[in-house]
Design a protein around this motif. Structure first.
Motif, PDB file in Angstrom:
ATOM      1  N   PRO A  86      -3.640   8.092   7.443  1.00 24.99           N
ATOM      2  CA  PRO A  86      -4.251   6.805   7.082  1.00 24.99           C
ATOM      3  C   PRO A  86      -3.618   6.161   5.854  1.00 24.99           C
ATOM      4  CG  PRO A  86      -5.644   8.607   6.358  1.00 24.99           C
ATOM      5  CD  PRO A  86      -4.527   9.235   7.135  1.00 24.99           C
ATOM      6  N   SER A  87      -2.835   6.939   5.083  1.00 23.85           N
ATOM      7  CA  SER A  87      -2.306   6.430   3.815  1.00 23.85           C
ATOM      8  C   SER A  87      -0.848   6.020   3.885  1.00 23.85           C
ATOM      9  CB  SER A  87      -2.472   7.496   2.716  1.00 23.85           C
ATOM     10  OG  SER A  87      -3.826   7.867   2.574  1.00 23.85           O
ATOM     11  N   CYS A  88      -0.177   6.268   5.007  1.00 25.24           N
ATOM     12  CA  CYS A  88       1.205   5.832   5.159  1.00 25.24           C
ATOM     13  C   CYS A  88       1.232   4.400   5.685  1.00 25.24           C
ATOM     14  CB  CYS A  88       1.964   6.758   6.118  1.00 25.24           C
ATOM     15  SG  CYS A  88       2.317   8.389   5.434  1.00 25.24           S
ATOM     16  N   PRO A  89       2.167   3.586   5.205  1.00 33.16           N
ATOM     17  CA  PRO A  89       2.194   2.179   5.640  1.00 33.16           C
ATOM     18  C   PRO A  89       2.518   2.047   7.126  1.00 33.16           C
ATOM     19  CG  PRO A  89       4.162   2.723   4.373  1.00 33.16           C
ATOM     20  CD  PRO A  89       3.240   3.895   4.250  1.00 33.16           C
ATOM     21  N   GLN A  90       1.682   1.302   7.859  1.00 31.74           N
ATOM     22  CA  GLN A  90       1.870   1.096   9.295  1.00 31.74           C
ATOM     23  C   GLN A  90       1.595  -0.373   9.603  1.00 31.74           C
ATOM     24  OE1 GLN A  90      -0.296   4.370  11.541  1.00 31.74           O
ATOM     25  NE2 GLN A  90      -0.690   5.038   9.440  1.00 31.74           N
ATOM     26  N   PRO A  91       2.638  -1.162   9.797  1.00 29.44           N
ATOM     27  CA  PRO A  91       2.460  -2.603  10.076  1.00 29.44           C
ATOM     28  C   PRO A  91       1.530  -2.832  11.267  1.00 29.44           C
ATOM     29  CG  PRO A  91       4.770  -2.101   9.660  1.00 29.44           C
ATOM     30  CD  PRO A  91       4.057  -0.785   9.742  1.00 29.44           C
ATOM     31  N   GLY A  92       0.649  -3.785  11.097  1.00 25.57           N
ATOM     32  CA  GLY A  92      -0.301  -4.119  12.148  1.00 25.57           C
ATOM     33  C   GLY A  92      -1.538  -3.251  12.148  1.00 25.57           C
ATOM     34  N   ILE A  93      -1.590  -2.255  11.290  1.00 28.08           N
ATOM     35  CA  ILE A  93      -2.739  -1.354  11.263  1.00 28.08           C
ATOM     36  C   ILE A  93      -3.390  -1.332   9.886  1.00 28.08           C
ATOM     37  CG2 ILE A  93      -3.502   1.049  11.518  1.00 28.08           C
ATOM     38  CD1 ILE A  93      -1.417   1.422  13.646  1.00 28.08           C
ATOM     39  N   ASN A  94      -2.628  -0.954   8.847  1.00 26.94           N
ATOM     40  CA  ASN A  94      -3.263  -0.809   7.530  1.00 26.94           C
ATOM     41  C   ASN A  94      -2.563  -1.586   6.420  1.00 26.94           C
ATOM     42  OD1 ASN A  94      -0.971   0.752   7.326  1.00 26.94           O
ATOM     43  ND2 ASN A  94      -2.004   2.551   6.475  1.00 26.94           N
ATOM     44  N   ILE A  95      -1.558  -2.402   6.736  1.00 24.25           N
ATOM     45  CA  ILE A  95      -0.966  -3.272   5.723  1.00 24.25           C
ATOM     46  C   ILE A  95      -1.076  -4.704   6.217  1.00 24.25           C
ATOM     47  CG2 ILE A  95       0.602  -1.538   4.786  1.00 24.25           C
ATOM     48  CD1 ILE A  95       2.838  -2.676   6.390  1.00 24.25           C
ATOM     49  N   PRO A  96      -1.223  -5.656   5.290  1.00 22.33           N
ATOM     50  CA  PRO A  96      -1.440  -7.058   5.693  1.00 22.33           C
ATOM     51  C   PRO A  96      -0.288  -7.596   6.530  1.00 22.33           C
ATOM     52  CG  PRO A  96      -1.876  -6.731   3.341  1.00 22.33           C
ATOM     53  CD  PRO A  96      -1.232  -5.480   3.831  1.00 22.33           C
ATOM     54  N   ASP A  97      -0.571  -8.614   7.318  1.00 20.75           N
ATOM     55  CA  ASP A  97       0.451  -9.220   8.159  1.00 20.75           C
ATOM     56  C   ASP A  97       1.540  -9.896   7.327  1.00 20.75           C
ATOM     57  OD1 ASP A  97      -0.926  -8.389  10.391  1.00 20.75           O
ATOM     58  OD2 ASP A  97      -2.061 -10.259  10.571  1.00 20.75           O
ATOM     59  N   ASN A  98       1.187 -10.321   6.119  1.00 19.64           N
ATOM     60  CA  ASN A  98       2.152 -11.027   5.261  1.00 19.64           C
ATOM     61  C   ASN A  98       2.809 -10.094   4.253  1.00 19.64           C
ATOM     62  OD1 ASN A  98      -0.155 -10.565   3.799  1.00 19.64           O
ATOM     63  ND2 ASN A  98      -0.146 -12.541   2.752  1.00 19.64           N
ATOM     64  N   TRP A  99       2.914  -8.812   4.594  1.00 24.12           N
ATOM     65  CA  TRP A  99       3.495  -7.863   3.644  1.00 24.12           C
ATOM     66  C   TRP A  99       4.956  -8.194   3.381  1.00 24.12           C
ATOM     67  CZ3 TRP A  99       7.510  -4.541   5.149  1.00 24.12           C
ATOM     68  CH2 TRP A  99       7.777  -4.472   6.523  1.00 24.12           C
ATOM     69  N   GLN A 100       5.371  -7.894   2.146  1.00 23.79           N
ATOM     70  CA  GLN A 100       6.733  -8.192   1.732  1.00 23.79           C
ATOM     71  C   GLN A 100       7.570  -6.921   1.756  1.00 23.79           C
ATOM     72  OE1 GLN A 100       6.472 -10.002  -2.121  1.00 23.79           O
ATOM     73  NE2 GLN A 100       5.600 -11.911  -1.360  1.00 23.79           N
ATOM     74  N   ASP A 101       8.837  -7.107   2.055  1.00 24.63           N
ATOM     75  CA  ASP A 101       9.750  -5.973   2.133  1.00 24.63           C
ATOM     76  C   ASP A 101      10.090  -5.492   0.722  1.00 24.63           C
ATOM     77  OD1 ASP A 101      11.528  -4.059   2.898  1.00 24.63           O
ATOM     78  OD2 ASP A 101      13.167  -5.457   3.310  1.00 24.63           O
ATOM     79  N   ASN A 102       9.650  -4.301   0.346  1.00 26.67           N
ATOM     80  CA  ASN A 102      10.004  -3.712  -0.938  1.00 26.67           C
ATOM     81  C   ASN A 102      10.010  -2.192  -0.799  1.00 26.67           C
ATOM     82  OD1 ASN A 102       7.254  -2.712  -1.350  1.00 26.67           O
ATOM     83  ND2 ASN A 102       6.703  -4.827  -1.858  1.00 26.67           N
ATOM     84  N   TRP A 103      10.303  -1.507  -1.879  1.00 22.04           N
ATOM     85  CA  TRP A 103      10.470  -0.055  -1.811  1.00 22.04           C
ATOM     86  C   TRP A 103       9.175   0.662  -1.449  1.00 22.04           C
ATOM     87  CZ3 TRP A 103       7.524   3.047  -4.917  1.00 22.04           C
ATOM     88  CH2 TRP A 103       6.918   2.450  -6.023  1.00 22.04           C
ATOM     89  N   LEU A 104       8.029   0.013  -1.653  1.00 26.33           N
ATOM     90  CA  LEU A 104       6.751   0.660  -1.333  1.00 26.33           C
ATOM     91  C   LEU A 104       6.577   0.853   0.166  1.00 26.33           C
ATOM     92  CD1 LEU A 104       4.543  -1.363  -3.823  1.00 26.33           C
ATOM     93  CD2 LEU A 104       4.832   1.115  -3.881  1.00 26.33           C
ATOM     94  N   ILE A 105       7.000  -0.136   0.951  1.00 22.93           N
ATOM     95  CA  ILE A 105       6.836  -0.083   2.408  1.00 22.93           C
ATOM     96  C   ILE A 105       8.031   0.671   2.991  1.00 22.93           C
ATOM     97  CG2 ILE A 105       6.364  -1.392   4.493  1.00 22.93           C
ATOM     98  CD1 ILE A 105       4.287  -1.764   2.299  1.00 22.93           C
ATOM     99  N   SER A 106       7.909   1.948   3.068  1.00 20.85           N
ATOM    100  CA  SER A 106       8.995   2.786   3.567  1.00 20.85           C
ATOM    101  C   SER A 106       8.393   4.020   4.223  1.00 20.85           C
ATOM    102  CB  SER A 106       9.927   3.190   2.415  1.00 20.85           C
ATOM    103  OG  SER A 106      10.903   4.110   2.855  1.00 20.85           O
ATOM    104  N   GLN A 107       9.110   4.551   5.209  1.00 20.17           N
ATOM    105  CA  GLN A 107       8.690   5.802   5.831  1.00 20.17           C
ATOM    106  C   GLN A 107       9.189   6.973   4.989  1.00 20.17           C
ATOM    107  OE1 GLN A 107      10.559   5.084   9.694  1.00 20.17           O
ATOM    108  NE2 GLN A 107       8.538   5.009  10.634  1.00 20.17           N
ATOM    109  N   ARG A 108       8.361   7.976   4.854  1.00 23.37           N
ATOM    110  CA  ARG A 108       8.730   9.163   4.084  1.00 23.37           C
ATOM    111  C   ARG A 108       8.347  10.391   4.902  1.00 23.37           C
ATOM    112  NH1 ARG A 108       6.582   5.183   0.976  1.00 23.37           N
ATOM    113  NH2 ARG A 108       7.859   4.428  -0.776  1.00 23.37           N
ATOM    114  N   PHE A 109       9.343  11.001   5.521  1.00 21.31           N
ATOM    115  CA  PHE A 109       9.106  12.104   6.445  1.00 21.31           C
ATOM    116  C   PHE A 109       9.734  13.393   5.928  1.00 21.31           C
ATOM    117  CE2 PHE A 109       9.115   8.646   9.873  1.00 21.31           C
ATOM    118  CZ  PHE A 109       7.721   8.566   9.875  1.00 21.31           C
ATOM    119  N   VAL A 110       9.120  14.490   6.300  1.00 24.02           N
ATOM    120  CA  VAL A 110       9.684  15.810   6.044  1.00 24.02           C
ATOM    121  C   VAL A 110       9.852  16.505   7.390  1.00 24.02           C
ATOM    122  CG1 VAL A 110       7.387  16.819   5.672  1.00 24.02           C
ATOM    123  CG2 VAL A 110       9.406  17.984   4.791  1.00 24.02           C
ATOM    124  N   VAL A 111      10.955  17.216   7.572  1.00 24.64           N
ATOM    125  CA  VAL A 111      11.302  17.849   8.844  1.00 24.64           C
ATOM    126  C   VAL A 111      11.493  19.343   8.610  1.00 24.64           C
ATOM    127  CG1 VAL A 111      12.883  17.818  10.811  1.00 24.64           C
ATOM    128  CG2 VAL A 111      12.493  15.723   9.489  1.00 24.64           C
TER     129      VAL A 111
END
Length: 816
Positions: free
Chosen positions: A140-165
């Motif tokens: 629920p805390s990872c940014p997911q467009p259309g679900i938990n971040i506003p439609d007018n979100w701006q592209d910046n370092w905060l909106i990024s995927q962070r995965f561990v494999v």
């Protein structure tokens, strides 16, 4: 008295409840149209039939719920659970109770699938079929467009995927004897990938049999190991790096180890999950330095792999695994130097495997479809627990971030204020370039000039200057001999300490031979000293006493009683033992006498040589401590036998003896420099006293993920290296440059962590409200009472999640 129509039938039904197994005579409804609907009659009575055609066994909804909870929370197998039910039915003769284990296996699969579809709304949205990953929770805390971040979100370092494999080789699966009989209920709908598409990808992919060019990584070098009796040698997973939630439709099976073709498929599916518009992704992988080299090329050459358009991939290595990589990997793949990473260790998947491994033995022999469903269920439950506890988790992260910013800002500001602003400006330009370009530009975080001068280098320099200055030839060599004799005395004292209480005659004789040889060398040294000083009346030489804090013995933990010097030397007439003889050096004479006797040149030479001796000792000390840490991490902790453990302990003890030896030598050098008149400022800043507590490596090995690693907590001798006056400017510039860059990186990561947590608080609330809105829609569209009741229950549940989160985050400055 109630009567039944002639068409009514009666049969015996075995009913399994949470309290036992019961046999009941059941009268089936004989109403028109109900002849072939016995299973529906049971379902209306909250009994799940084991068969649809002629049900003779049924399970209560309650016992099925109990079994799923037991399996998820206690990792109980179906066999153990049903044996419990049989014992509850008849404790003395459980064998007389009907065995419905096979029926439980089949019914529990159906029940699990139905509950999943109901939970995710497909019992209401009956016109829609679940797609890939639709029966799975995500973070629920990872940014997911259309679900938990506003439609007018701006592209910046905060909106990024962070995965561990990471891979797990415990989750194996045996080869099925009759795979054609296997039936899947939710293939690709949860966390495991869709089987047919995955197998198609594997059949077309080409794996290069490459060996690791970094360290001896297991993931690379075992890539071609296979086991003939196993269908899968393990699983590979992708999870969110900050909160530890498995990514839906990204879990893959391994066939011959942890190959790139397997991991690539997992990562590509994760990158495409709810990522519309996101253009950067941080991938943390324990062999990220090798995996990332040709990743995009492999994607371009494969029909089954795809990456979102304009997606920038930033590879990194988890902090624990990075310690086993080559030094060149540290700056280029460390999370400390990744902008936007925040404060994350990249090892959270290791914590998820621990409970997961408890079900692996049970799932090993299941059918492929059944195993897939069980793994999906446990991953779904793992993510659900993360969702339930996410509010508390974010509050903990927030408090840690506040503390981290506070603890790293002040040291950075103090360091910056003491430095030349012009140099800082140059370093900032280099830092900006490294952030934008990465790769080799990140090498700015490593030292780029030679280390401090060694004793050999100083000796060469002084020897070359002997012919230029008004010095006696050979003074440097003579002084070096004196320092070496001190080391030989120290070694002899160490040998004596190692002798057991019942030392043999041969051991005592060996000690005496060493004493005699050393005594002869000391006597010859003092004869040379008379020539060097023109027969001056000199003071008694310095007698060094070893610090008992650094005088361990090489044994298995049982301290031997030290053999007395008199017992070893019972046949020697010497008044003073060789290892306790004083060795005259310029530092043995008081400052007043040195001036009176004209020993200034000798004093200056010894001071320079003592600096070199101290530098050598500090360098050797760092190497010995690093070797000891490596032994504990790679050998001692992972020893799989008593023999290996014993060998590791012995090696660690030998390292400790070396550490003590270097500390004692450093203490002699420091004491000599003090007597030779070195200023207190230098002694207090560069050549400080070494304390036993500063030699500990326990926390670095056993608490790798502890709080505080983002701050420079290492002992002073790790942070300070030194050089002579000729190298002071170049070396100190380099030293301060690297320390300034690292101090800023630590502070920046904590600043990012604080900003990320505040945004994650808002994204979490939005995620809860999104699900509340979805269930509110289903509630309003529902026409059946049961559908309406369940949907409204979900509306209230998600609403409470959102309300509790808003209340908890109030005052934290979260960004909605």
């Amino acid at each position: 008295m109630e009567t039944f129509s002639s068409s009514t039938t009666t049969s015996t039904l075995t009913i399994i409840h949470s309290t036992g197994v019961f046999l009941h005579n059941v009268v089936w409804c004989g109403c028109p149209g109900s002849k072939h609907q016995q299973h529906l009659q049971l379902l209306k009575a909250r009994l799940f039939p084991a068969s649809v055609t002629r049900p003779r066994t049924a399970f209560t909804f309650e016992v099925l719920d109990h079994f799923l909870i037991d399996a998820l929370e206690c990792k109980t197998s179906a066999s153990s659970f049903f044996e419990k039910i049989r014992r509850m039915t008849n404790h003395s003769f459980p064998g007389t109770v009907p065995n419905r284990y096979r029926e439980l296996m089949r019914v529990s699969r159906l029940w699990r699938d139905l509950m999943s579809r109901k939970c995710f709304g497909f019992g209401h949205d009956t016109r829609e079929k679940p797609g890939k990953g639709d029966l799975a929770w995500f973070c629920p805390s990872c940014p997911q467009p259309g679900i938990n971040i506003p439609d007018n979100w701006q592209d910046n370092w905060l909106i990024s995927q962070r995965f561990v494999v990471d891979g797990n080789f415990t989750a194996q699966h045996m080869t099925m004897k009759k795979p054609q009989l296997d039936i899947s209920l939710s293939d690709g709908l949860g966390y495991m990938v869709k089987e047919r598409e995955y197998q198609t990808h594997l059949s077309l992919a080409v794996e290069s049999k490459e060996r690791s060019s970094c360290s001896n990584h297991r993931a690379i070098n075992t890539a071609n190991i296979s086991r003939s009796n196993l269908r899968a040698t393990g699983v590979g997973a992708t999870a969110c790096a900050r909160h530890g939630c498995f990514v839906p439709h990204s879990i893959v099976d391994f066939q011959k180890g942890e190959r790139h073709m397997n991991i690539d498929y997992s990562i590509c599916n994760a990158l495409n999950y709810h990522s519309a518009g996101i253009d950067s992704s941080l991938i943390i992988y324990d062999v990220g330095c090798q995996w990332s080299i040709n990743f995009l090329q492999r994607v371009a050459e494969s029909q089954g792999l795809s990456v979102p358009e304009n997606m920038q991939i930033i590879p990194a290595v988890g902090k624990f695994h990075l310690s086993t990589h080559k030094l060149a990997c540290f700056a280029r793949y460390s999370l400390n130097f990744v902008q936007g990473a925040g404060h994350v260790d990249g090892e959270i998947l290791e914590t998820l495997w621990a409970p997961f491994n408890k079900i692996s033995p049970t799932a090993r022999s299941m059918s492929h479809a059944h195993r897939q469903e069980v793994l999906d269920d446990h991953m779904r439950d793992s993510n659900w627990k993360k969702i339930v506890g996410i509010t508390k988790t974010l509050l903990t992260k927030y408090k840690r971030a506040l503390k981290g910013v506070d603890e790293t800002k002040s040291p950075f500001d103090e360091l910056a204020q003491s430095l030349n602003p012009g140099k800082i400006l140059m370093w900032e330009i280099d830092e900006k370039k490294a952030v934008e370009e990465r790769g080799e530009y990140l090498d700015i975080y490593q030292l780029q000039i030679n280390k401090a001068p060694t004793m050999a280098e100083i000796r060469l320099k002084l020897t070359e200057s002997e012919n230029v200055d008004d010095r006696l030839p050979g003074t440097v060599s003579w002084l070096i001999t004196g320092i070496n004799l001190e080391d030989l005395q120290d070694a002899l004292r160490a040998n004596i300490r190692q002798l057991p209480n019942d030392a043999t005659s041969a051991q005592k004789a060996s000690i005496e031979e060493k004493r005699q040889r050393l005594a002869a060398r000391i006597a010859k040294f003092h004869e040379t000293a008379d020539a060097m000083t023109a027969g001056m009346d000199l003071d008694i030489g310095t007698v060094h006493s070893d610090d008992p804090r650094f005088c361990r013995t090489d044994n298995d933990g049982n301290e031997w009683v030290e053999v007395s010097d008199e017992e070893i030397s019972e046949d020697i007439d010497e008044e003073i033992l060789t290892e306790e003889m004083g060795i005259w050096m310029p530092s043995s004479t008081s400052r007043h006498n040195r001036l009176t006797l004209g020993l200034g040149p000798l004093q200056a030479e010894e001071l320079e040589l003592r600096k070199g001796q101290a530098n050598d000792c500090l360098e050797n000390l760092r190497m010995a401590l690093g070797h000891k840490a490596l032994i504990y991490r790679q050998y001692f902790r992972s020893a799989d036998s008593t023999w290996a453990g014993t060998r590791s302990k012995q090696e660690a003890r030998r390292c400790q003896l070396k550490i003590d030896k270097y500390v004692r030598s450093y203490q002699r050098a420091r004491s000599a420099m003090q007597h030779l008149g070195m200023d207190e400022a230098t002694l207090g800043s560069i050549y400080r006293e070494i304390l036993p507590t500063e030699l500990s490596i326990d926390k670095e090995v056993t608490e790798e993920n502890r709080f505080g690693q983002g701050s420079d907590r290492l002992a002073w001798f790790w942070r300070v290296n030194n050089a002579n006056e000729g190298q002071e400017d170049a070396w100190m510039d380099e030293f301060y440059r690297v320390n300034w860059l690292k101090a800023k990186a630590r502070w920046s990561r904590w600043q990012e962590e604080l900003s990320l947590v505040r945004h994650e608080m808002g994204w979490t609330i939005n995620w809860f409200k999104y699900h509340q809105k979805e269930w509110n829609r289903r509630w309003q569209q529902a026409t059946r009472p049961g559908h309406q009741a369940y949907a409204y229950q979900q509306v209230l549940m998600w609403g409470r999640f959102a309300q509790d989160a808003e209340k908890a985050f109030n005052g934290c400055g979260f960004v909605p």
